[in-house]
Design a protein around this motif. Structure first.
Motif, PDB file in Angstrom:
ATOM      1  N   GLU A 163     -24.439 -10.985 -18.292  1.00  0.00           N
ATOM      2  CA  GLU A 163     -25.662 -10.453 -17.680  1.00  0.00           C
ATOM      3  C   GLU A 163     -26.435 -11.555 -16.959  1.00  0.00           C
ATOM      4  O   GLU A 163     -26.951 -11.347 -15.855  1.00  0.00           O
ATOM      5  CB  GLU A 163     -26.537  -9.780 -18.739  1.00  0.00           C
ATOM      6  N   LYS A 164     -26.515 -12.760 -17.612  1.00  0.00           N
ATOM      7  CA  LYS A 164     -27.206 -13.877 -16.963  1.00  0.00           C
ATOM      8  C   LYS A 164     -26.498 -14.285 -15.679  1.00  0.00           C
ATOM      9  O   LYS A 164     -27.136 -14.568 -14.653  1.00  0.00           O
ATOM     10  CB  LYS A 164     -27.291 -15.071 -17.917  1.00  0.00           C
ATOM     11  N   ALA A 165     -25.150 -14.284 -15.717  1.00  0.00           N
ATOM     12  CA  ALA A 165     -24.378 -14.635 -14.521  1.00  0.00           C
ATOM     13  C   ALA A 165     -24.590 -13.606 -13.409  1.00  0.00           C
ATOM     14  O   ALA A 165     -24.720 -13.961 -12.224  1.00  0.00           O
ATOM     15  CB  ALA A 165     -22.887 -14.746 -14.870  1.00  0.00           C
ATOM     16  N   MET A 166     -24.679 -12.313 -13.791  1.00  0.00           N
ATOM     17  CA  MET A 166     -24.907 -11.262 -12.784  1.00  0.00           C
ATOM     18  C   MET A 166     -26.288 -11.402 -12.165  1.00  0.00           C
ATOM     19  O   MET A 166     -26.457 -11.264 -10.955  1.00  0.00           O
ATOM     20  CB  MET A 166     -24.749  -9.864 -13.419  1.00  0.00           C
ATOM     21  N   ILE A 167     -27.288 -11.719 -13.005  1.00  0.00           N
ATOM     22  CA  ILE A 167     -28.650 -11.909 -12.485  1.00  0.00           C
ATOM     23  C   ILE A 167     -28.672 -13.096 -11.523  1.00  0.00           C
ATOM     24  O   ILE A 167     -29.291 -13.040 -10.454  1.00  0.00           O
ATOM     25  CB  ILE A 167     -29.645 -12.104 -13.647  1.00  0.00           C
ATOM     26  N   LYS A 168     -27.953 -14.204 -11.926  1.00  0.00           N
ATOM     27  CA  LYS A 168     -27.899 -15.384 -11.079  1.00  0.00           C
ATOM     28  C   LYS A 168     -27.229 -15.062  -9.741  1.00  0.00           C
ATOM     29  O   LYS A 168     -27.713 -15.472  -8.665  1.00  0.00           O
ATOM     30  CB  LYS A 168     -27.141 -16.498 -11.805  1.00  0.00           C
ATOM     31  N   GLN A 169     -26.114 -14.280  -9.794  1.00  0.00           N
ATOM     32  CA  GLN A 169     -25.410 -13.908  -8.559  1.00  0.00           C
ATOM     33  C   GLN A 169     -26.287 -13.044  -7.662  1.00  0.00           C
ATOM     34  O   GLN A 169     -26.329 -13.221  -6.441  1.00  0.00           O
ATOM     35  CB  GLN A 169     -24.106 -13.155  -8.896  1.00  0.00           C
ATOM     36  N   GLN A 170     -27.011 -12.097  -8.272  1.00  0.00           N
ATOM     37  CA  GLN A 170     -27.896 -11.232  -7.473  1.00  0.00           C
ATOM     38  C   GLN A 170     -29.010 -12.054  -6.834  1.00  0.00           C
ATOM     39  O   GLN A 170     -29.391 -11.820  -5.690  1.00  0.00           O
ATOM     40  CB  GLN A 170     -28.476 -10.113  -8.346  1.00  0.00           C
TER      41      GLN A 170
END
Length: 200
Positions: A163-170
């Motif tokens: 989830e943290k990686a997805m937030i960072k990517q977004q």
């Protein structure tokens, strides 16, 4: 020659008129005789009819009829032109239950339709994500195997990391879009500045 023909025609016309006059006279006398004989034949019947009419007139008292007409006129005069009617509408016990039942049915139907639409959209989203993971599994089997192993060992921490990686990517995607828009705006501003300098 023409005078003779005219005289002859006038004579013929006079004879015809005299003939008609005679016939009319005969008809007048015959009609008078016919009427006289008709009256004589039906005199008794006419007298009987007139006697019955007089008897019928005597049977009904004219003063009494007039008195009833006057009384009726008085009654009609006392009747008002319009009558006020009070209407009161109220719902009975069965009506209240019916209305409450219909409202409850409407609320249940609306809730069911809303839930069905929500699940339909969720299903579409999950289906597209499952398809994406299927593509990763097909094209990068080692990555897919690593993901499955990490989920089996510690799913909560792995999901948090994902989830943290997805937030960072977004956030990176949003920042890149913003930078691209800023660069585009800067190029547009430079172009306008060059146009203004060339015109002066």
């Amino acid at each position: 020659m023409q005078n003779e023909e005219l005289e002859e025609r006038v004579n013929i016309m006079e004879e015809l008129i005299q003939g008609f006059a005679g016939r009319i006279g005969v008809m007048e006398t015959s009609i008078a005789d016919f009427l006289k004989s008709f009256l004589e034949q039906y005199r008794g019947t006419l007298e009987t009819i007139s006697a019955r009419i007089e008897m019928a007139n005597k049977r009904y008292d004219a003063q009494k009829i007039q008195q009833q007409i006057d009384e009726l006129k008085v009654i009609v005069a006392t009747i008002p032109n319009f009558i006020r009617v009070k209407n009161s509408h109220h719902f009975g016990a069965w009506s209240k239950n019916l209305i409450v039942g219909l409202v409850v049915c409407f609320a249940i139907t609306a809730g069911s339709i809303g839930t069905a639409l929500h699940f339909y959209h969720q299903n579409d989203r999950l289906n597209s994500e499952a398809y994406n993971f299927w593509l990763v599994r097909a094209l990068y089997p080692e990555v897919a195997k690593t993901i499955e192993i990490k989920l089996a060992e510690d799913p909560k921490s792995f999901i948090d990391i994902a989830e943290k990686a997805m937030i960072k990517q977004q956030a990176i995607i949003a920042a890149e879009a913003e930078a691209a828009q800023a660069e585009k705006d800067q190029k547009e501003a430079k172009r306008k500045l060059e146009e203004v300098r060339e015109n002066n």
